[in-house]
Design an enzyme around this catalytic site. Sequence first.
Site, short mmCIF file in Angstrom:
data_model
loop_
_atom_site.label_atom_id
_atom_site.label_comp_id
_atom_site.label_asym_id
_atom_site.label_seq_id
_atom_site.Cartn_x
_atom_site.Cartn_y
_atom_site.Cartn_z
N ARG A 1 56.53 51.49 6.93
CA ARG A 1 57.80 52.49 7.62
C ARG A 1 58.54 51.50 8.39
O ARG A 1 59.78 51.98 8.89
CB ARG A 1 57.14 53.67 8.21
CG ARG A 1 56.44 54.74 7.23
CD ARG A 1 56.08 55.99 8.00
NE ARG A 1 55.53 56.99 7.13
CZ ARG A 1 55.42 58.28 7.58
NH1 ARG A 1 55.48 58.54 8.56
NH2 ARG A 1 54.76 59.01 6.73
N ASP B 1 61.31 70.21 18.68
CA ASP B 1 60.71 69.02 17.94
C ASP B 1 60.70 67.36 18.94
O ASP B 1 61.55 67.69 19.50
CB ASP B 1 61.32 68.78 16.67
CG ASP B 1 60.31 68.06 15.57
OD1 ASP B 1 59.62 68.56 14.68
OD2 ASP B 1 60.43 66.57 15.66
#
Length: 293
Positions: free
Chosen positions: A55, A164
Amino acid sequence: MGIKDDDGDARRRAVEACSTTPKMSEADFRRFSQFITAELGIKLPPAKKTMLEARLQKRLRALGLGSHREYCEFLFSPQGMEQELAQLIDVVTTNTTHFFREPRHFEILAAKVIPDILRRKGRGRVAVWSAGCSTGEEPYTLAMVLSECAEINPELSFSILATDISTQVLTLAKRAVYAEDRIEGIPEALKRKYLLRSKDRSRRLVRMGPELRSKVNFQRLNFMREFDFREDLDIIFCRNVVIYFDRGTQEELFKRFCGKLIPGGYLFIGHSESLTGMDLPLVQVAPTVYRRT
């Protein structure tokens, strides 16, 4: 069927590219893992090393860095903490979601929870928190369900706080634009009532209508930091979020949630999560649905 020579060349180039991908040392992984757990509460056991390595490749390329060690040194510099931390958060967080996910929760919300809250409160606004809202599907689902409840119960008004940690997903959530294949879980009647289709039908995009968007307030929030909302909450949806935390962090977080819930308020968690063995002022009223005592 045979493989063409150009296909073979492409495969060889892919293998060569993979072989030149920089590897992360065990020491660097431990440093990243400890920081991510402390900063975000997310567990990164050794089995996640390959995932994190993969990633981070995009970030290494974007910054022109040749190794994870160089990225590590940049990240932990004052400049990196200011400029790169948000990018790292986007890399390591998981944002799987869809409209009307775990639909039984929304049935319970409409049939049991809202009537119970209205019996106790009478008139007044119901404050709802979508904790870990990702790209917005959950809070907009809540807005649709509660709007339908308000048509039946004119005394009901509501607001939704959606939070979030990822700035990237919050940007998408605020836009409220979704591909048509992302809205398959929404009942047809609600699609017609609350969604706007693109004028260019070939784009196959929809947007949440303005009445829904006006009900949702998006904010960035890190669960590992103090959260001090201006008002107590009637309902908290925190589903499939704490599964990435260790058990102690989960319990501490749920205690803080309980501190923000009004007596008689409701907590919804994901079906893969459990409060068993935790010392919390909650009683279970349905599978994965709890009421504050």
